[in-house]
Design an enzyme around this catalytic site. Sequence first.
Site, PDB file in Angstrom:
ATOM      1  CD  GLU A 147      36.771  43.486  40.245  1.00  0.00           C
ATOM      2  OE1 GLU A 147      36.594  42.583  39.404  1.00  0.00           O
ATOM      3  OE2 GLU A 147      36.497  43.360  41.453  1.00  0.00           O
ATOM      4  CD  GLU A 165      32.606  45.039  43.290  1.00  0.00           C
ATOM      5  OE1 GLU A 165      32.670  45.849  42.354  1.00  0.00           O
ATOM      6  OE2 GLU A 165      32.704  43.816  43.127  1.00  0.00           O
TER       7      GLU A 165
END
Length: 445
Positions: A199, A297
């Site tokens: 991220e 994810e």
Amino acid sequence: MAKVQTVVTAKDTGERLTPKEAIVFSTRVDSGSADVELRPEQEFQKMIGFGGAFTEAAAYTLSRLSPEKRAEVIHRYFHPVEGLGYNMGRVHIHSCDFALGNYTYVADHDTELATFDISHDHKWVLPLIKDAMQVKGGPFTMLASPWSPPAWMKTNGEMNNGGSLKPEYAEVWARYYTKFIEAYGKEGVPIWAVSVQNEPAAVQVWDSCIYSAEEERDFVKNHLGPVMQQAGHSDVNIVIWDHNRDIMVERASVVLSDPEAAQYVWGTGIHWYGGEEFDKVEKVHDLFPDKHLLFTEGCQEGGVKLGEWFTGERYGRNMIGDLNAWTEGYLDWNLVLDETGGPNHVGNLCDAPIIADTTTDELHYNSSYYYIGHFSKFIAPGAVRIGFTSEAEGILSTAFRNPDGSIAVILMNESEEVRTVTLGLGEEIANCELSPHSIVTHLIS
């Protein structure tokens, strides 16, 4: 006639990956097309597989259960026949939010990485991976991802709350990945791929680090790619982005449009938290068809959701959407969490397909566990997605041909109504009934 195995999971029933009376194919009596028409001659991507993340939170939670319950979870995920057949995994390079606290593998300011030591992982994470490998019958296709460089390498001087990598430490940080690959390899846990950064566009209150698209490109091009090659790890893939779909086209384009950076990149990793924009996944494939796509994810945020059905449907919808947009593998987030939806060192509690109550030694299998199984148990590694056309309103579908020639068709009904659809394959056709809020896998051989 085609031989079929039919398996169903449906809300408000006891059906959970339950074998049912199989649908029956018969010769078509007219030339009209079925609601869902399979086109096995059309071939798309080849599947790597399915799996979940070996987080410290998951491993620690399992260590607090009785040996029998811990073994049950491992069996129900990793056994190739009796479990979900997971063949992939993800592991965090030192700490992430689903760890018990911030930690790294080196002493502060050790630019030589002479103190590099993964003994922290010997407590819970590596024993879980090794026990899972034993049940699976071999190593995993394992992705390793960092959430943050060590605090001393960063502009904000801490692992949490964003910050970015100081340019003077780029080479040291790149060598850190190779040290990790080598250390896990020595433990008999081969690393198949690393992502550059989990991220990279999000400042989180937990372990996080910001890269612009240009910074990610330059780190791969000038540091990570060359360093991994020099260290003899050119066989370990590099995955970029590792974040949400919403801006994946822009992010992937900056890196993959640069031939010097792109030569080191296997493909793009995606998460689901920013919306279900599957068209953007397909767009990245269309722009860079020689590169790969991997779902790295996804989980249900906001703590434990015991017994909820929408969580399973979220998995089903996202898996069908991404697989139909050229995604080659699917990694769930935490394999298991405790009764609070943790542990998480900053209280970012979430749900998992299996919730382990560490106070009562009970296991709760959520709808998400069963929805994932409709894919992972029936779409084998090496399966190829095949074409289909669908006129079935409100029914989500995907189809794969397995290496043994069998065809797995997954149909999902999110509505409150019973839906009946016809399924066509060559000269044959079958009627399929879908209960309200159900998912069905038909394995045709």
